[in-house]
Design an enzyme around this catalytic site. Structure first.
Site, PDB file in Angstrom:
ATOM      1  N   HIS A  72       0.848  -1.200   0.000  1.00  0.00           N
ATOM      2  CA  HIS A  72       0.000   0.000   0.000  1.00  0.00           C
ATOM      3  C   HIS A  72       0.880   1.246   0.000  1.00  0.00           C
ATOM      4  CE1 HIS A  72      -4.241  -1.485   1.277  1.00  0.00           C
ATOM      5  NE2 HIS A  72      -3.678  -2.293   0.412  1.00  0.00           N
ATOM      6  N   TYR A 201      -9.321   6.148   6.802  1.00  0.00           N
ATOM      7  CA  TYR A 201      -9.506   6.561   8.195  1.00  0.00           C
ATOM      8  C   TYR A 201     -10.457   7.756   8.179  1.00  0.00           C
ATOM      9  CZ  TYR A 201      -5.341   3.840   9.598  1.00  0.00           C
ATOM     10  OH  TYR A 201      -4.432   2.836   9.849  1.00  0.00           O
ATOM     11  N   PRO A 295      -4.836   1.036  18.440  1.00  0.00           N
ATOM     12  CA  PRO A 295      -4.514   0.526  17.099  1.00  0.00           C
ATOM     13  C   PRO A 295      -4.596   1.565  15.963  1.00  0.00           C
ATOM     14  CG  PRO A 295      -6.614  -0.356  17.870  1.00  0.00           C
ATOM     15  CD  PRO A 295      -6.032   0.391  19.016  1.00  0.00           C
ATOM     16  N   LYS A 299       0.632   0.422  14.897  1.00  0.00           N
ATOM     17  CA  LYS A 299       2.025   0.307  15.353  1.00  0.00           C
ATOM     18  C   LYS A 299       2.326  -0.906  16.232  1.00  0.00           C
ATOM     19  CE  LYS A 299       3.781   3.510  13.255  1.00  0.00           C
ATOM     20  NZ  LYS A 299       3.957   2.764  12.041  1.00  0.00           N
ATOM     21  N   TYR A 387       3.799   6.684   9.983  1.00  0.00           N
ATOM     22  CA  TYR A 387       2.939   5.548   9.628  1.00  0.00           C
ATOM     23  C   TYR A 387       3.752   4.441   8.966  1.00  0.00           C
ATOM     24  CZ  TYR A 387      -1.367   3.125   8.354  1.00  0.00           C
ATOM     25  OH  TYR A 387      -2.367   2.191   8.241  1.00  0.00           O
TER      26      TYR A 387
END
Ligand code: RFL
Ligand code: PHB
Length: 394
Positions: A72, A201, A295, A299, A387
């Site tokens: 991704h 998100y 979550p 991580k 990220y």
């Protein structure tokens, strides 16, 4: 029984550590409380950082991951009925993440360990550790109805948040830092193709939502819900309607998720926790046994992998040269990275969720922060770097 490294817990931390030690010629025994089927089915993380992928390949567990894992190159943020893509490679000099479920990582590592590694005992429940600050700590455990002991040169507690290894660090020597969030996640697994190529998100007036995936035909979806929510109160239709409402954007007003049978529903609390130091005498803590992140930043599994990569190297150097320098710096080395991830996970969580007690002013601040990420390459790069994961200490 005697071994060089006694590993408590056969989750990703314990299993990866056992593989890395095996490859370095260091002996170990893994004691796992649950049975194999339970450990292999436990639904958890989905995102692997590059460093985690590299470590799995190095451990010999890269074959199926390279075939089935989905690279991704970004995520989408939705807020204020707008959507904005974060382009990871463009913002980080080429980094990306891989979607490959923790269940699959665990299956691959277990198969390897059973075929060519040291002992991995299922149904072996550790009840305590004696002599943490002696030269040969002893792990006590129950296996097939019998009380057994494992004498070790070193013990590593990879037994997760509810494990027993943390108690080997006397209360007078340890400090705990903790935050519990005033909301939980309802996580569902659905036999429905993900409609997005990337994770989404969403910040919305109705609360946070996340669209993730397990394969081209299975979606993994999350909704912010109040603490104490009973998953039984959420019918499939209610889950889908709520997801559609939270992902809604003005850019595509008629848009809906593709629906399918929901095969599991569970509610997960959101918590931040760090125990310092991550070592007492010859007992080391790794992964969720030492630290928990909510979550939202993806991580937890990656931090667990980073800990055991650092520890495996330190134990290998100890065996090869007798030097304990890397073991002595293990806790400090890991905690720097842990606190960075704690900060990022808390930032993602508090920026994207709606605290039930939050004021309209605080909601405006969240939207201003998200707008900043959408309009400033610096702010977006800060998110993308965290990220995709910071480099491991070398
Ligand atoms: P685990 O996986 O909890 O494994 C610990 C193991 O120890 C065993 N055990 C014992 N064994 C013997 N004796 C005892 N007394 C024992 N007590 C416990 C347990 O049975 C278990 O097998 O810890 P580990 O290895 O440190 O791995 C940590 C990760 O599992 C965790 O951080 C992640 O799943 C967190 N997480 C995510 N992390 C990511 O990096 N990316 C993600 O996308 C992501 N998504 C998530 C997540 C965690 C979630 N939940 C369920 C909290 C999504 C969710 C929903
Ligand atoms: C998941 O796929 O389970 C997942 C992905 C990203 C997160 C949390 C969970 O931030």
């Amino acid at each position: 029984m005697h071994t060089t490294v006694g590993i408590i817990g056969g989750g990703p931390a314990g299993l990866l550590l056992a593989r890395l030690l095996h490859n370095a010629g260091v002996g170990s025994v893994v004691l796992e409380r649950r049975d194999r089927a339970y450990v292999e089915q436990r639904q958890r993380a989905g995102i692997l950082e590059q460093a985690t992928v590299d470590a799995l390949r190095e451990a010999g567990a890269g074959e199926r991951l390279d075939r089935e894992g989905m690279v991704h190159d970004g995520i989408e943020l939705r807020f204020g009925r707008r959507s904005h893509r974060i382009d990871f490679p463009a913002l980080t000099g080429g980094r990306s993440v891989m979607v490959y479920a923790q269940t699959e990582v665990v299956k691959d590592l277990i198969a390897l360990q059973l075929s060519e590694g040291g002992p991995l005992l299922f149904g072996a429940e550790v009840t305590g550790i004696d002599g943490a600050d002696t030269g040969s700590p002893v792990v006590r455990y129950l296996h097939e109805g019998r009380a057994e002991t494992l004498t070790c040169d070193y013990v590593v507690g990879c037994d997760g948040f509810h494990g027993v290894a943390r108690d080997a660090v006397p209360a007078s020597c340890r400090t705990t830092y903790e935050r519990t969030y005033p909301y939980s996640w309802l996580g569902v697994l659905a036999e429905a193709p993900p409609v997005y190529d990337e994770l989404v998100y969403a910040h919305s007036e109705r609360g946070f939502a996340l669209a993730s995936m397990r394969s081209p035909s299975v979606s993994r979806l999350y909704l912010q819900v109040p603490n104490g929510t009973d998953p039984g109160d959420w019918s499939d239709a209610r889950v889908w309607d709520e997801l559609d409402a939270r992902f809604a954007t003005d850019a595509d007003p008629g848009w809906k998720l593709e629906r399918g049978p929901i095969t599991s529903k569970s509610v997960l609390p959101m918590r931040s926790h760090v125990t310092e130091p991550m070592r007492h005498g010859r007992v080391f803590l790794a992964g969720d046994a030492a630290h928990i992140v909510p979550p939202t930043g993806a991580k937890g599994l990656n931090l667990a992998a980073a800990d055991v990569i650092v520890l495996a190297r330190a134990l290998a150097v100890r065996q090869e040269t007798g030097s304990t320098g890397l073991l002595d710096s293990y806790s400090d080395t890991c905690l720097r990275r842990v606190w960075r991830a704690e900060h990022f996970s808390s930032f993602m969580t508090t920026t994207l969720h709606t605290d039930p007690a939050q004021s309209a002013f605080e909601t405006r601040l969240q939207l201003a922060q998200l707008d900043r990420v959408a309009t400033s390459a610096h702010a977006a790069a800060e998110l993308a770097e965290n990220y995709t994961g910071l480099p491991l200490p070398r």
